[in-house]
Design a protein around this motif. Structure first.
Motif, PDB file in Angstrom:
ATOM      1  N   GLY A   1       0.774  -1.231   0.000  1.00  6.57           N
ATOM      2  CA  GLY A   1       0.000   0.000   0.000  1.00  6.57           C
ATOM      3  C   GLY A   1       0.804   1.279   0.000  1.00  6.57           C
ATOM      4  O   GLY A   1       0.306   2.333   0.427  1.00  6.57           O
TER       5      GLY A   1
ATOM      6  N   GLY B   1       3.204   3.721  10.906  1.00  8.59           N
ATOM      7  CA  GLY B   1       2.469   2.730  10.129  1.00  8.59           C
ATOM      8  C   GLY B   1       3.110   2.462   8.782  1.00  8.59           C
ATOM      9  O   GLY B   1       3.178   1.315   8.313  1.00  8.59           O
TER      10      GLY B   1
ATOM     11  N   ARG C   1       4.864  -1.023   7.248  1.00  8.49           N
ATOM     12  CA  ARG C   1       4.566  -1.568   5.912  1.00  8.49           C
ATOM     13  C   ARG C   1       5.876  -1.852   5.154  1.00  8.49           C
ATOM     14  O   ARG C   1       5.965  -2.845   4.425  1.00  8.49           O
TER      15      ARG C   1
ATOM     16  N   SER D   1      -6.142   2.805  15.044  1.00  5.70           N
ATOM     17  CA  SER D   1      -6.683   2.809  13.683  1.00  5.70           C
ATOM     18  C   SER D   1      -5.688   2.225  12.685  1.00  5.70           C
ATOM     19  O   SER D   1      -6.057   1.500  11.751  1.00  5.70           O
ATOM     20  N   VAL D   2      -4.402   2.507  12.907  1.00  5.97           N
ATOM     21  CA  VAL D   2      -3.358   1.986  12.030  1.00  5.97           C
ATOM     22  C   VAL D   2      -3.165   0.490  12.270  1.00  5.97           C
ATOM     23  O   VAL D   2      -2.877  -0.267  11.343  1.00  5.97           O
TER      24      VAL D   2
ATOM     25  N   GLN E   1      -5.469  -1.425  10.080  1.00 11.64           N
ATOM     26  CA  GLN E   1      -5.027  -1.415   8.685  1.00 11.64           C
ATOM     27  C   GLN E   1      -3.912  -2.430   8.449  1.00 11.64           C
ATOM     28  O   GLN E   1      -3.926  -3.162   7.462  1.00 11.64           O
TER      29      GLN E   1
ATOM     30  N   ASN F   1      -5.263  -6.048   8.703  1.00 17.32           N
ATOM     31  CA  ASN F   1      -6.001  -6.386   7.476  1.00 17.32           C
ATOM     32  C   ASN F   1      -5.053  -6.625   6.310  1.00 17.32           C
ATOM     33  O   ASN F   1      -5.279  -7.518   5.483  1.00 17.32           O
ATOM     34  N   LEU F   2      -3.977  -5.840   6.247  1.00 19.43           N
ATOM     35  CA  LEU F   2      -2.970  -6.032   5.203  1.00 19.43           C
ATOM     36  C   LEU F   2      -2.321  -7.411   5.333  1.00 19.43           C
ATOM     37  O   LEU F   2      -2.151  -8.130   4.336  1.00 19.43           O
TER      38      LEU F   2
END
Length: 334
Positions: free
Chosen positions: A146, A162, A166, A192-193, A196, A199-200
């Motif tokens: 992402g 975040g 990644r 919140s991160v 994400q 889910n990634l």
């Protein structure tokens, strides 16, 4: 670059047998018993969540599996091969199949290396592809997690926590591994991160057929991502079960206490808390018998005399506690 096909048939990928890691104390005969006889298996394509309080030995288990820490004793079987004692050259080749995502995205990236150098470094070490291939692979991996591939010429200080994590995930994917140790990969991130990134990880698992050991003290996160869950306390696993089963029907008193601490997103519903008394004992000199007995509200005299083994109390549900109903029957069957 070739990637792993998604596997529909789940076979045993990792088999850990009585893993021990003791750290010697300088100028002393004592040792820190960080991991003291841990056994579990992970099937290909699944996620085993490993939970417990800070200092219980979770991260040490993950690093010892990869031999970043050399095991004191025990066996680690990866695809039918015991990797403990494997020569360094053979172990380096095997590390193409086994990677790690570190906990702290600020400390795990070298500030002097660009993102291109960071993500492509595993490819360079293993001599995979030309410089052009490695650059193309880096762009592909950044897109997968992402991030804009054009970011590859930037440096870690130019990214948020975040985004850094990644990048760490992209680096772990570079060699198309089969197993990834996720060492508390979201604990340093905003809530919140965290969602994400989790889910990634799930999307990448579905796409590449990855297998995870997901280490965390965040029980809600582990519940969301894990196929099965193992609970650690003071260097030992005290309970293992399918994720839904463990959260709905915990057997070990320590697991029950941990689950009672999960916040409920409903102000009208109050969960009964189990408050544990005292501090976690030192791993240098753990209690005799059951290591949890000094804090357990259900402990009896025998708990100090008997070291409970991890036994199957219910189908695919294992616990190490002599007070659990059915433990004696399971012991006879064994």
């Amino acid at each position: 670059m070739e990637n792993n096909a998604v596997k529909t048939q789940k076979t045993e990928l990792l088999d850990v047998r009585n893993l021990v890691k003791h750290f010697p104390i300088e100028n002393s005969d004592d040792v820190v018993k960080a991991v003291d006889g841990v056994s579990f298996t992970i099937k290909s394509g699944e996620t085993l969540g490993l939970v417990g309080e800070s200092g219980c030995g979770k991260s040490t288990v993950g690093k010892t599996l990869l031999r970043l820490n050399e095991p004191t004793s025990g066996e680690v079987w990866f695809e039918g091969q015991n990797i403990v004692g494997l020569p360094n050259k053979e172990m380096q080749l095997l590390r193409r199949e086994m990677q790690i995502i570190f906990q702290d995205p600020y400390a795990s990236l070298n500030p002097r290396l660009s993102i291109l150098s960071t993500v492509s470094e595993p490819l360079k070490i293993h001599g995979i592809g030309s410089k052009a291939d490695q650059k193309a692979r880096t762009g592909e991996l950044l897109a997968k997690v992402g991030l804009d591939p054009n970011y590859m010429h930037r440096y870690p200080h130019e990214f948020s926590g975040g985004q850094r994590q990644r990048i760490g995930i992209a680096r772990a994917l570079a060699l198309n591994p089969k197993l990834i140790i996720c060492d508390e990969p979201v604990s340093a991130l905003d809530v919140s991160v965290q969602a994400q990134v989790v889910n990634l990880l799930q999307d990448l698992q579905a796409e590449f057929g990855l297998t995870y050991l997901f280490i965390s003290h965040g029980l809600a996160v582990v519940e969301h991502i894990s196929t099965r869950v193992a609970v650690m306390y003071l260097g030992k696993i005290v309970e293992i079960a399918e994720g839904r089963e463990l959260y709905d029907n915990p057997l070990h008193p320590y697991t029950k206490a941990l689950l009672s601490a999960i916040p409920v997103p409903n102000p009208k519903h109050k969960r009964e808390r189990i408050i544990l008394k005292g501090d976690v004992p030192t791993p240098i000199n753990p209690p005799s018998g059951c290591r949890f007995r000094t804090r357990c509200p259900f402990a009896i005299e025998d708990c100090a005399k008997v070291l409970p083994e991890l036994r199957e109390i219910q189908p695919n549900h294992f616990a190490a506690c002599i007070r659990v109903e059915g433990y004696e029957t399971a012991a006879v069957k064994m």
